[in-house]
Scaffold this active site. Structure first.
Site, mmCIF file in Angstrom:
data_model
loop_
_atom_site.group_PDB
_atom_site.id
_atom_site.type_symbol
_atom_site.label_atom_id
_atom_site.label_comp_id
_atom_site.label_asym_id
_atom_site.label_seq_id
_atom_site.Cartn_x
_atom_site.Cartn_y
_atom_site.Cartn_z
ATOM 1 C CB SER A 221 -0.857 0.065 1.267
ATOM 2 O OG SER A 221 -1.765 -0.978 1.303
ATOM 3 C CG HIS B 36 -2.752 -1.933 -3.435
ATOM 4 N ND1 HIS B 36 -1.679 -2.728 -3.150
ATOM 5 C CD2 HIS B 36 -3.337 -1.655 -2.258
ATOM 6 C CE1 HIS B 36 -1.629 -2.945 -1.840
ATOM 7 N NE2 HIS B 36 -2.628 -2.301 -1.275
ATOM 8 C CG HIS C 67 -4.658 -7.435 -0.813
ATOM 9 N ND1 HIS C 67 -4.640 -6.402 -1.718
ATOM 10 C CD2 HIS C 67 -3.621 -7.214 0.031
ATOM 11 C CE1 HIS C 67 -3.644 -5.583 -1.435
ATOM 12 N NE2 HIS C 67 -3.001 -6.052 -0.381
ATOM 13 C CE1 TYR D 132 -8.209 -5.810 0.440
ATOM 14 C CE2 TYR D 132 -6.484 -6.632 1.895
ATOM 15 C CZ TYR D 132 -6.949 -5.696 0.971
ATOM 16 O OH TYR D 132 -6.141 -4.672 0.595
ATOM 17 C CD GLU D 133 -7.821 -6.618 -4.026
ATOM 18 O OE1 GLU D 133 -8.123 -5.842 -4.948
ATOM 19 O OE2 GLU D 133 -6.687 -7.102 -3.874
ATOM 20 C CB ALA E 31 0.594 -0.944 4.942
ATOM 21 C CG MET F 157 -5.283 -7.325 6.197
ATOM 22 S SD MET F 157 -6.624 -6.244 5.671
ATOM 23 C CE MET F 157 -7.009 -5.387 7.221
ATOM 24 C CB SER F 158 -0.338 -8.770 2.004
ATOM 25 O OG SER F 158 0.666 -7.989 2.616
ATOM 26 C CG ASN G 130 -2.357 1.217 11.478
ATOM 27 O OD1 ASN G 130 -2.019 0.865 10.349
ATOM 28 N ND2 ASN G 130 -2.954 0.415 12.332
ATOM 29 C CG HIS H 14 -6.947 2.536 2.912
ATOM 30 N ND1 HIS H 14 -5.949 1.592 3.019
ATOM 31 C CD2 HIS H 14 -6.922 2.950 1.613
ATOM 32 C CE1 HIS H 14 -5.354 1.435 1.840
ATOM 33 N NE2 HIS H 14 -5.921 2.257 0.976
HETATM 34 N N1 HPA Z 1 -4.186 -4.326 10.654
HETATM 35 C C1 HPA Z 1 -4.167 -5.090 9.545
HETATM 36 N N2 HPA Z 1 -3.649 -4.678 8.399
HETATM 37 C C2 HPA Z 1 -3.113 -3.450 8.362
HETATM 38 C C3 HPA Z 1 -3.112 -2.604 9.470
HETATM 39 C C4 HPA Z 1 -3.672 -3.072 10.687
HETATM 40 O O1 HPA Z 1 -3.703 -2.382 11.729
HETATM 41 N N3 HPA Z 1 -2.494 -1.440 9.090
HETATM 42 C C5 HPA Z 1 -2.149 -1.602 7.777
HETATM 43 N N4 HPA Z 1 -2.521 -2.811 7.342
#
Ligand code: HPA
Length: 285
Positions: free
Chosen positions: A36, A67, A89, A91-92, A119, A216-217, A240, A252
């Site tokens: 990301s 992306h 991903h 999740y997509e 990320a 998530m990757s 974060n 996001h």
């Molecule tokens: N959790 C999951 N995936 C992420 C996060 C998070 O806090 N930040 C960026 N990708």
């Protein structure tokens, strides 16, 4: 081999043939998967050929802001590389097979080293937004594995995962970080399916399981790469603090903002690492 495994073999062959046709004489040794907000790195590739995903059979079009949707092959840090700007991903809605299609196609093209960025949310208490973390290991908590099914040619049935992130490459990364004055933490990445960010209880659970960051990757891509014997290195940008550790709701927008803020450092780190990768054919580092 089942029909579906045959389909997957054909998908990988078709994708790699389409990429090879566009590479002309380029022979990338290293692939870099851009997470990301990290697509900027693709713009630093020279003598570049850009291959939009719509030109590669089986490659889906990205649906997530930040992306891109192209491969960029050319010279970077004095080496031949191929960058994947925009990953697929789960999740997509993509299967583990589709999510790892690019990595497997890179393997077919002769890529031996895979560098991944992502990320992630910070779990370790001394992480702040902007921390860069070298992955020492991962927890694949996605409940998916791209190797389920028949064994594909060039892959192993039971790949060893005791050294998923190559020790020599991690050594190079630490050395480059030290020389360039870049703070580089090291820790365990927990991969979850998403797309929801975690609940505070889930983050506490991950902390007890030994995770330092969550995203998530990456984990399934590394599994596919290791099954082909590719050497992997991965770096998370802690964009974060994870849920419950962060005093504010996750977004996001925050992820993109932090990724954008640290891109100079991350780009410099990756450039330094690629510059020092062992030359192909040389003895292992
Ligand atoms: N959790 C999951 N995936 C992420 C996060 C998070 O806090 N930040 C960026 N990708």
């Amino acid at each position: 081999m089942t029909d579906s495994a045959g389909d997957l073999v054909r998908m990988i062959a078709d994708a790699s043939a389409a990429i090879r046709a566009r590479l002309a004489s380029r022979r990338p040794e290293t692939a870099i998967v851009l997470g990301s907000g990290m697509g900027f790195l693709a713009s630093q590739v020279t003598d570049a050929v850009r291959i939009p995903y719509r030109d590669i059979p089986g490659f889906p079009l990205p649906t997530v802001e930040g992306h891109g949707g192209e491969l960029v092959a050319g010279r970077f840090a004095g080496r031949e590389i191929i960058a994947q700007s925009g990953r697929f991903h789960m999740y997509e809605g993509h299967s583990a097979e589709v999510s790892t299609l690019a990595v497997r196609a890179f393997g077919e093209l002769g890529v031996r080293t895979l560098i991944l960025t992502n990320a992630a949310g910070g779990i370790r208490r001394n992480f702040t937004a902007g921390t860069l973390m070298l992955l020492s290991d991962h927890l694949n908590l996605t409940a998916r594995n791209p190797l389920v099914g028949a064994v594909l040619p060039g892959e192993e049935r039971f790949p060893d995962m005791s050294d998923p992130y190559d020790a020599a490459l991690r050594g190079i990364a630490r050395e480059v970080a030290r020389e360039r004055g870049i703070m580089l933490a090291e820790g365990v990445y927990a991969a979850l399916l998403g797309p929801t960010y975690e609940t505070p209880s889930e983050v506490r659970m991950l902390e007890r399981l030994g995770a330092d960051a969550v995203g998530m990757s990456t984990a399934i891509e590394v599994i596919a790469a290791r099954a082909r014997g590719m050497r992997c290195l991965a770096i998370s940008t802690i964009t974060n603090l994870a849920a419950g550790i962060s005093p504010v709701p996750l977004s996001h927008a925050e992820v993109m903002e932090t990724a954008n803020r640290v891109k100079g450092e991350l780009g410099s780190l990756i450039e330094g690492i690629v510059e020092r990768l062992p030359q192909p054919g040389a003895a292992t580092a």
